[in-house]
Motif scaffolding. Sequence first.
Motif, short mmCIF file in Angstrom:
data_model
loop_
_atom_site.label_atom_id
_atom_site.label_comp_id
_atom_site.label_asym_id
_atom_site.label_seq_id
_atom_site.Cartn_x
_atom_site.Cartn_y
_atom_site.Cartn_z
N SER A 69 28.05 23.47 19.29
CA SER A 69 27.83 22.70 20.50
C SER A 69 26.84 21.56 20.26
N ALA A 70 25.94 21.75 19.29
CA ALA A 70 24.92 20.75 19.03
C ALA A 70 25.28 19.84 17.86
N ALA A 71 26.30 20.23 17.10
CA ALA A 71 26.61 19.51 15.88
C ALA A 71 27.44 18.26 16.16
N ALA A 72 27.22 17.25 15.33
CA ALA A 72 28.03 16.05 15.40
C ALA A 72 29.42 16.35 14.83
N VAL A 73 30.40 15.62 15.27
CA VAL A 73 31.78 15.83 14.85
C VAL A 73 32.17 14.80 13.79
N PRO A 74 32.70 15.23 12.64
CA PRO A 74 33.14 14.26 11.63
C PRO A 74 34.37 13.51 12.12
N VAL A 75 34.38 12.20 11.91
CA VAL A 75 35.49 11.39 12.43
C VAL A 75 36.17 10.54 11.35
N ARG A 76 35.55 10.43 10.17
CA ARG A 76 36.15 9.59 9.13
C ARG A 76 35.67 10.04 7.75
N ILE A 77 36.58 9.91 6.76
CA ILE A 77 36.23 10.17 5.37
C ILE A 77 36.49 8.91 4.56
N ASP A 78 35.58 8.63 3.63
CA ASP A 78 35.66 7.42 2.81
C ASP A 78 35.38 7.80 1.37
N ILE A 79 36.33 7.51 0.47
CA ILE A 79 36.14 7.75 -0.96
C ILE A 79 36.32 6.42 -1.67
N PRO A 80 35.25 5.66 -1.85
CA PRO A 80 35.36 4.29 -2.38
C PRO A 80 36.07 4.20 -3.73
N SER A 81 35.83 5.15 -4.62
CA SER A 81 36.40 5.06 -5.97
C SER A 81 37.93 5.16 -5.97
N LEU A 82 38.49 5.72 -4.90
CA LEU A 82 39.95 5.87 -4.80
C LEU A 82 40.57 4.96 -3.75
N GLY A 83 39.73 4.22 -3.04
CA GLY A 83 40.24 3.37 -1.98
C GLY A 83 40.73 4.16 -0.78
N ILE A 84 40.23 5.36 -0.59
CA ILE A 84 40.63 6.20 0.55
C ILE A 84 39.68 5.97 1.71
N ASP A 85 40.22 5.65 2.84
CA ASP A 85 39.44 5.45 4.07
C ASP A 85 40.30 5.94 5.22
N SER A 86 40.01 7.11 5.74
CA SER A 86 40.88 7.74 6.73
C SER A 86 40.09 8.31 7.89
N GLU A 87 40.68 8.22 9.06
CA GLU A 87 40.16 8.96 10.19
C GLU A 87 40.34 10.45 9.91
#
Length: 217
Positions: A69-87
């Motif tokens: 209830s107190a934790a922030a929710v992850p909304v995006r992942i980014d892996i620069p070395s692979l060019g991955i950027d995803s919700e």
Amino acid sequence: MPRTPLPLRRAAFPALVCLALVLTGCSSGTADGSDASTRSDAPERTGSKSEKAGSKRVEEAGKSGGSRSAAAVPVRIDIPSLGIDSELMRLGLNPDGTVEVPPAEKGMTAGWYTGGAVPGEPGASVVIGHNDTRFGKAVFHDLKKIGKGADIAIHNDRGAELHFRVTATETVSKKAFPTEKVYGPTNARTLRLITCDGAFDDQGHPVDNLIVYANRS
């Protein structure tokens, strides 16, 4: 084959027989042309006593990941070395107690399994993504190229950016998925990325899983 809610089975077999068996949907298609990631009979519904015990430990490990209830929710992942950027979509459990995977039509979107730890909190956080679907290459298609020490950034709904460093990768048979190793209790702030890998069986399902292990940096 339609799904049937199994409340008693969920109690005894709550999270995973083996996530690898849930991730049969990473193939580009089945032998009959249908897409495995949307087939209702894709998850395996049986397991040994040791698998069930491991699944129970997975659920308990997820509950120890901090106050939801107190934790922030992850909304995006980014892996620069692979060019991955995803919700990140949120993934829970199917009615039979197996873990959800992103739908095939959202193959370029990864998902955070809400039964695990919240990224950045103590415990194992798990992000799941397809390798391929019937629509083509998916978000984690190039995950096998990731190197040790690579940076993985998780962005949450409070604007924070949490960084993790890859410590190891592992390709495992879906018949021997290391449930305890991936989901077992830990005081470390860890991240695991999971996708399908390897050759295809005669039903068009990849026979292996690729697991990426990372720690908070």
